[in-house]
Design a protein around this motif. Structure first.
Motif, PDB file in Angstrom:
ATOM      1  N   ARG A  37       0.837  -1.204   0.000  1.00  0.00           N
ATOM      2  CA  ARG A  37       0.000   0.000   0.000  1.00  0.00           C
ATOM      3  C   ARG A  37       0.875   1.259   0.000  1.00  0.00           C
ATOM      4  O   ARG A  37       0.619   2.229  -0.721  1.00  0.00           O
ATOM      5  N   THR A  38       1.940   1.246   0.798  1.00  0.00           N
ATOM      6  CA  THR A  38       2.861   2.384   0.853  1.00  0.00           C
ATOM      7  C   THR A  38       3.539   2.601  -0.488  1.00  0.00           C
ATOM      8  O   THR A  38       3.599   3.730  -1.006  1.00  0.00           O
ATOM      9  N   TRP A  39       4.044   1.516  -1.068  1.00  0.00           N
ATOM     10  CA  TRP A  39       4.732   1.641  -2.353  1.00  0.00           C
ATOM     11  C   TRP A  39       3.770   2.020  -3.476  1.00  0.00           C
ATOM     12  O   TRP A  39       4.136   2.770  -4.389  1.00  0.00           O
ATOM     13  N   LYS A  77       1.068   3.831  -3.226  1.00  0.00           N
ATOM     14  CA  LYS A  77       0.810   5.269  -3.089  1.00  0.00           C
ATOM     15  C   LYS A  77       1.999   6.076  -3.598  1.00  0.00           C
ATOM     16  O   LYS A  77       1.823   7.111  -4.258  1.00  0.00           O
ATOM     17  N   ASP A  78       3.210   5.605  -3.307  1.00  0.00           N
ATOM     18  CA  ASP A  78       4.396   6.285  -3.836  1.00  0.00           C
ATOM     19  C   ASP A  78       4.370   6.321  -5.360  1.00  0.00           C
ATOM     20  O   ASP A  78       4.767   7.319  -5.983  1.00  0.00           O
ATOM     21  N   ILE A 102       1.687   6.252  -7.299  1.00  0.00           N
ATOM     22  CA  ILE A 102       0.675   7.222  -7.727  1.00  0.00           C
ATOM     23  C   ILE A 102       1.192   8.643  -7.543  1.00  0.00           C
ATOM     24  O   ILE A 102       1.119   9.471  -8.453  1.00  0.00           O
ATOM     25  N   ASP A 103       1.730   8.924  -6.359  1.00  0.00           N
ATOM     26  CA  ASP A 103       2.234  10.274  -6.076  1.00  0.00           C
ATOM     27  C   ASP A 103       3.428  10.633  -6.965  1.00  0.00           C
ATOM     28  O   ASP A 103       3.680  11.811  -7.230  1.00  0.00           O
ATOM     29  N   ASN A 119      -1.023   0.755 -11.769  1.00  0.00           N
ATOM     30  CA  ASN A 119      -1.699  -0.521 -11.507  1.00  0.00           C
ATOM     31  C   ASN A 119      -1.494  -1.547 -12.619  1.00  0.00           C
ATOM     32  O   ASN A 119      -2.089  -2.636 -12.577  1.00  0.00           O
TER      33      ASN A 119
END
Length: 214
Positions: free
Chosen positions: A32-34, A36-37, A39-40, A47
């Motif tokens: 989840r952290t990666w 989001k990274d 996407i950001d 995806n």
């Protein structure tokens, strides 16, 4: 093209590091952290993932899109009668690979695949654009087609058929799969090809973290 040009292509990975003391003990949270990274970090199609299946004991791979993930696994949707659908029907084990080049990161996931519920497939199908819903009826995915005109005629047929239908019914041959992971490997590019690789393995309902050689 001269192969020397190909063999000379190389890049030093120097953006980040992946250390045991800095990761979550749960690989889903680490993913989840990666994610989001990615996407950001404006990674194109964060995806997008390579889905690898087995066909007659041989690997078969293609790029598909992740459409959800949680503690139950990683979800994607497709035609159940496609090549990948038939292969998953014969061997319900698969691998997913994400590569986020802008972050110099890769994630590899392996596990068992099963179909999601009819309700979940319906809910996602109806969330798609109408054109994509029509497309699911038009395409006999992976089957031979004589020409583009066949697809266009079929598209016109289904557009007329469902012109005043709401919601458009989900084709019975189309729906979702979820891959429940047994292993998840996080790879961070490092200089000198001494990359960081942390492997999460599920052992008796507990995730074990192991560092692998690059």
């Amino acid at each position: 093209m001269d192969n020397s040009l190909v063999s000379s292509l190389r890049k030093s990975y120097e953006l980040n590091e992946l250390l045991e003391e800095n990761v979550s003990q749960n690989p889903i949270e680490q993913f989840r952290t990666w994610f989001k990274d990615a996407i950001d970090g404006d990674v194109k199609e964060p995806n997008a993932m390579v889905l690898s299946t087995i066909k007659d004991g041989k690997p078969s791979a293609r790029v598909v899109l992740l459409k959800g993930f949680d503690t139950e696994g990683f979800t994607f949707f497709t035609n159940y009668e496609s090549h990948k659908g038939q292969q998953l029907g014969g061997s319900p084990y698969a691998a997913l690979t994400f590569f986020w080049d802008g972050l110099e990161r890769q994630v590899r996931i392996e596990g068992e695949v099963s179909k999601v519920s009819e309700g979940d497939s319906d809910a996602y199908f109806w969330s798609r654009p109408i054109s994509s819903q029509i497309g699911a009826w038009v395409s006999k995915q992976s089957e031979e087609v004589s020409g583009r005109d066949v697809l266009e005629k079929s598209q016109a047929f289904f557009e007329e058929k469902f012109k005043n239908v709401s919601p458009i019914p989900r084709p019975p041959h189309w729906g979702g799969y979820v891959l429940k992971p047994s292993t998840i490997e996080f790879w961070q590019g490092r200089p000198s090809r001494l990359h960081d690789r942390l492997l999460y393995s599920l052992e008796e309902n507990t995730w074990k973290i192991t560092r692998l050689n690059p």
